[in-house]
Write an enzyme that holds these catalytic residues in place. Structure first.
Site, mmCIF file in Angstrom:
data_model
loop_
_atom_site.group_PDB
_atom_site.id
_atom_site.type_symbol
_atom_site.label_atom_id
_atom_site.label_comp_id
_atom_site.label_asym_id
_atom_site.label_seq_id
_atom_site.Cartn_x
_atom_site.Cartn_y
_atom_site.Cartn_z
ATOM 1 N N ASP A 38 12.234 45.680 42.338
ATOM 2 C CA ASP A 38 11.539 44.894 41.151
ATOM 3 C C ASP A 38 12.679 44.987 40.095
ATOM 4 O O ASP A 38 13.551 45.847 40.162
ATOM 5 C CB ASP A 38 10.211 45.926 40.404
ATOM 6 C CG ASP A 38 10.177 45.732 38.988
ATOM 7 O OD1 ASP A 38 9.742 44.379 39.002
ATOM 8 O OD2 ASP A 38 10.122 46.410 38.228
ATOM 9 N N ASP A 232 7.961 49.829 39.093
ATOM 10 C CA ASP A 232 7.572 50.899 38.017
ATOM 11 C C ASP A 232 6.504 50.387 37.044
ATOM 12 O O ASP A 232 5.806 50.891 36.394
ATOM 13 C CB ASP A 232 8.696 50.715 36.933
ATOM 14 C CG ASP A 232 8.958 49.419 36.186
ATOM 15 O OD1 ASP A 232 8.781 48.470 36.723
ATOM 16 O OD2 ASP A 232 9.095 49.488 34.975
ATOM 17 N N ASP A 236 3.368 45.866 40.064
ATOM 18 C CA ASP A 236 4.091 46.290 41.230
ATOM 19 C C ASP A 236 3.321 47.282 42.324
ATOM 20 O O ASP A 236 3.356 47.324 43.488
ATOM 21 C CB ASP A 236 5.431 47.272 41.027
ATOM 22 C CG ASP A 236 6.348 46.466 40.197
ATOM 23 O OD1 ASP A 236 6.589 45.432 40.444
ATOM 24 O OD2 ASP A 236 6.844 47.010 39.412
HETATM 25 P P1 ADP Z 1 8.568 40.583 35.542
HETATM 26 O O1 ADP Z 1 8.449 40.622 36.912
HETATM 27 O O2 ADP Z 1 10.131 40.325 35.045
HETATM 28 O O3 ADP Z 1 8.194 41.799 34.677
HETATM 29 P P2 ADP Z 1 6.412 38.708 34.529
HETATM 30 O O4 ADP Z 1 5.825 38.479 35.692
HETATM 31 O O5 ADP Z 1 5.838 39.858 33.700
HETATM 32 O O6 ADP Z 1 8.063 39.314 34.839
HETATM 33 O O7 ADP Z 1 6.574 37.575 33.701
HETATM 34 C C1 ADP Z 1 7.432 36.229 34.185
HETATM 35 C C2 ADP Z 1 7.701 35.254 33.091
HETATM 36 O O8 ADP Z 1 6.490 34.923 32.380
HETATM 37 C C3 ADP Z 1 8.630 35.893 32.121
HETATM 38 O O9 ADP Z 1 9.774 35.834 32.414
HETATM 39 C C4 ADP Z 1 8.440 35.054 30.754
HETATM 40 O O10 ADP Z 1 8.776 33.526 31.063
HETATM 41 C C5 ADP Z 1 6.681 34.825 30.884
HETATM 42 N N1 ADP Z 1 6.161 35.680 30.162
HETATM 43 C C6 ADP Z 1 5.581 36.780 30.463
HETATM 44 N N2 ADP Z 1 4.727 37.562 29.693
HETATM 45 C C7 ADP Z 1 5.070 36.932 28.368
HETATM 46 C C8 ADP Z 1 4.895 37.020 26.928
HETATM 47 N N3 ADP Z 1 4.072 38.110 26.638
HETATM 48 N N4 ADP Z 1 5.262 36.207 26.117
HETATM 49 C C9 ADP Z 1 5.972 34.941 26.820
HETATM 50 N N5 ADP Z 1 6.364 34.690 27.839
HETATM 51 C C10 ADP Z 1 5.795 35.857 28.833
HETATM 52 MG MG MG Z 2 8.878 46.026 36.426
#
Ligand code: ADP
Ligand code: MG
Length: 287
Positions: A38, A232, A236
């Site tokens: 991740d 983490d 995941d």
């Molecule tokens: P990661 O696997 O890096 O944790 P997420 O799946 O949680 O990523 O989020 C993917 C995308 O969705 C982020 O890169 C962002 O563009 C958008 N995103 C997620 N949560 C938020 C939030 N609270 N505010 C704005 N954009 C968000």
């Molecule tokens: Mg993570």
């Protein structure tokens, strides 16, 4: 395999911060062909900071007010940025998280849509040539988000997370152990590839929604590989459970630790090649 030497092996591993749930996991670790990481909070520190914001201060205040209701690390970065600027924050009257895409909230009677391009397109918000800035930020490994107020594109914000200092060396060692190394993230493809390059990973699955992470593990397993997943977050957990070896970072969520077979203390990535070395040494002793 003699149970005693396996017990000695898991005991020795535990002393260096590698907690195997059982001896069978130590045995299985020695068969690994591929390892999937991740990105956020695993390869990176998971403490992102705002680096750029384009827009008016009142848009930033609305944006941060909306993000205050979110538990995402990106949201925390935005809120503390606005607080440092001493902007007055309001309480959102409604809030919805769209996993992997962003958020929709109501603040001071205004409808806030914050997230990636896909989310804004889904909400039929018109994008202009200004959004080309996003690609520039993403090429630097930053996560870029668009901000719309009442259906109008009103701001853009970039957030950057730094890679863990030991990530590069850990990946180098895993490759030397003949493992196929893959990165898996919900983040944008350009951002993901920039980070992957920094840590030395050349295979990337990006823009993977939380519920699809396990499918990616399955995909690699169906290629005939024994697969480890390192993560983490809550998102995941299904992938960690499905992997032949789930490796949790102890600095992450309890859910991830419960779903895993191994826990790595201090989030120290170098313990992963070390765990593999331990498993090889233990199995060699038995044979
Ligand atoms: P990661 O696997 O890096 O944790 P997420 O799946 O949680 O990523 O989020 C993917 C995308 O969705 C982020 O890169 C962002 O563009 C958008 N995103 C997620 N949560 C938020 C939030 N609270 N505010 C704005 N954009 C968000
Ligand atoms: Mg993570």
């Amino acid at each position: 395999a003699t149970p005693t030497s396996i017990m000695v092996g898991t005991g020795k591993a535990a002393e260096s911060g590698i907690l195997f749930k059982g001896g069978e996991h130590l045995e299985r670790t020695h068969k690994l062909d591929a390892i999937i990481f991740d990105k956020t909070g695993t390869l990176t520190k998971g403490k992102p900071e705002v680096t750029d914001f384009i827009g008016e201060n009142d848009v930033l205040a609305l944006l941060a007010s909306a993000e205050k209701a979110s538990e995402h690390p990106l949201a925390e970065a935005i809120v503390s940025y606005a607080e440092r600027k001493q902007l007055p924050l309001a309480k959102a009257t409604s809030f919805e998280a769209i996993p992997g895409h962003g958020i929709v909230a109501l603040v001071d009677g205004k409808e806030m849509v914050v997230g990636n391009r896909k989310l804004l397109k889904d909400k039929q918000i018109e994008l202009n040539e200004q959004v080309e800035m996003l690609g520039k930020w993403e090429a630097q490994g930053k996560t870029a988000m668009l901000v719309a107020v009442d259906g109008q594109l009103s701001g853009m914000i970039a957030v950057q997370d730094t890679i863990k200092p030991s990530a590069v060396e850990a990946i180098t060692q895993l490759k030397a152990q003949n493992l196929q190394v893959i990165m898996l993230t919900g983040d944008n493809k350009t951002t993901a590839e920039a980070i992957a390059k920094q840590v030395g990973i050349n295979q990337v699955y990006a823009e993977v929604l939380p519920e699809q992470k396990a499918d990616k593990v399955k995909e690699v397993q169906l290629q005939g590989k024994t697969v480890a997943m390192v993560g983490d977050g809550i998102n995941d957990a299904p992938a960690l459970a499905l992997a032949d070896i789930g490796i949790a970072i102890d600095t992450g969520t309890e859910v991830a630790i419960e779903a895993s077979d191994v826990t790595i203390l201090g989030g120290e990535l170098l313990l992963i090649p070390k765990a593999i070395k331990w498993s090889h040494a233990t199995i060699r002793n038995i044979r």
